[in-house]
Design an enzyme around this catalytic site. Sequence first.
Site, PDB file in Angstrom:
ATOM      1  N   ALA A  11       0.817  -1.220   0.000  1.00 45.59           N
ATOM      2  CA  ALA A  11       0.000   0.000   0.000  1.00 45.59           C
ATOM      3  C   ALA A  11       0.850   1.269   0.000  1.00 45.59           C
ATOM      4  O   ALA A  11       0.330   2.349   0.264  1.00 45.59           O
ATOM      5  CB  ALA A  11      -0.944  -0.007   1.203  1.00 45.59           C
ATOM      6  N   SER A  12       2.122   1.112  -0.273  1.00 45.46           N
ATOM      7  CA  SER A  12       3.001   2.287  -0.290  1.00 45.46           C
ATOM      8  C   SER A  12       3.243   2.755  -1.715  1.00 45.46           C
ATOM      9  O   SER A  12       3.718   1.996  -2.562  1.00 45.46           O
ATOM     10  CB  SER A  12       4.338   1.929   0.382  1.00 45.46           C
ATOM     11  OG  SER A  12       5.370   2.768  -0.074  1.00 45.46           O
ATOM     12  N   PHE A  13       2.936   4.035  -1.950  1.00 47.30           N
ATOM     13  CA  PHE A  13       3.182   4.608  -3.271  1.00 47.30           C
ATOM     14  C   PHE A  13       4.666   4.540  -3.654  1.00 47.30           C
ATOM     15  O   PHE A  13       5.004   4.089  -4.752  1.00 47.30           O
ATOM     16  CB  PHE A  13       2.640   6.057  -3.292  1.00 47.30           C
ATOM     17  CG  PHE A  13       3.353   6.945  -4.242  1.00 47.30           C
ATOM     18  CD1 PHE A  13       2.975   7.001  -5.568  1.00 47.30           C
ATOM     19  CD2 PHE A  13       4.436   7.696  -3.818  1.00 47.30           C
ATOM     20  CE1 PHE A  13       3.660   7.810  -6.464  1.00 47.30           C
ATOM     21  CE2 PHE A  13       5.122   8.502  -4.697  1.00 47.30           C
ATOM     22  CZ  PHE A  13       4.727   8.551  -6.026  1.00 47.30           C
TER      23      PHE A  13
END
Length: 216
Positions: A11-13
């Site tokens: 979920a980390s850009f």
Amino acid sequence: MAPIVLYDFDASFPCTLVRIVARLIGVELKTVKLKDVVKEMATPEMTQKNPQRTIPLLEDNGLIIAESRAIAMYLISKYAKDDSLYPRDPQKRVLVDQRLFFDFDVYGAMANVWRSVMSGKPPDHTCVQKVNGGLETWNRILEGRQWLAGDNVTLADYSACLVVTTTQIIPKTDFNPYKYKNVAEWISRIESSSQKYVEEVKVFREATRPILEKVK
Ligand SMILES: N[C@@H](CCC(=O)N[C@@H](CS)C(=O)NCC(=O)O)C(=O)O
């Protein structure tokens, strides 16, 4: 040679940018998926590896690198078969760099908005303006051009497009990249340029969904 390790969170850009680049250039990464980034990066062992305590964090045979854009530049410079994503020629490279520094700035404002929304606070007006200003600027840059820097898709496009795409999913905000014609056309050009990009963005979006649902 030991495998190249990426400390990662779906979920980390910024982790997504690294995964995209690695796939685009065909580099295999051994991913260590974190569950609680803040806690796991604060251990003495991880703090020694990365005093910033952030991910993505890359370990390549003793070399440890933080910062997604720096990791992407390194992977391309060291492992890509050609330099189309990040040119070696200084006059071409600097055009990519200027776009990356610009998107880093807009990303900072967007991350600030994201953090406010996630913690139930109203987003900072100046940051909202900066993100909207970023979208308008990209639209101007793309007038009469296919890509942000040079004549082909580069790291600058993938990095900025991820920022642009992420603006859309932040709850309680009304960022709309698709209202800018040049930006909208460029997004679909980037999506058509690589199925790997599309797949990794999907992984990112699906991983963020349950997190974002909580604040909707
Ligand atoms: N500018 C950094 C940002 C990295 C970053 O903020 N990562 C987040 C995850 S998306 C993180 O590690 N947060 C934990 C923390 O800041 O304590 C990059 O592009 O790599």
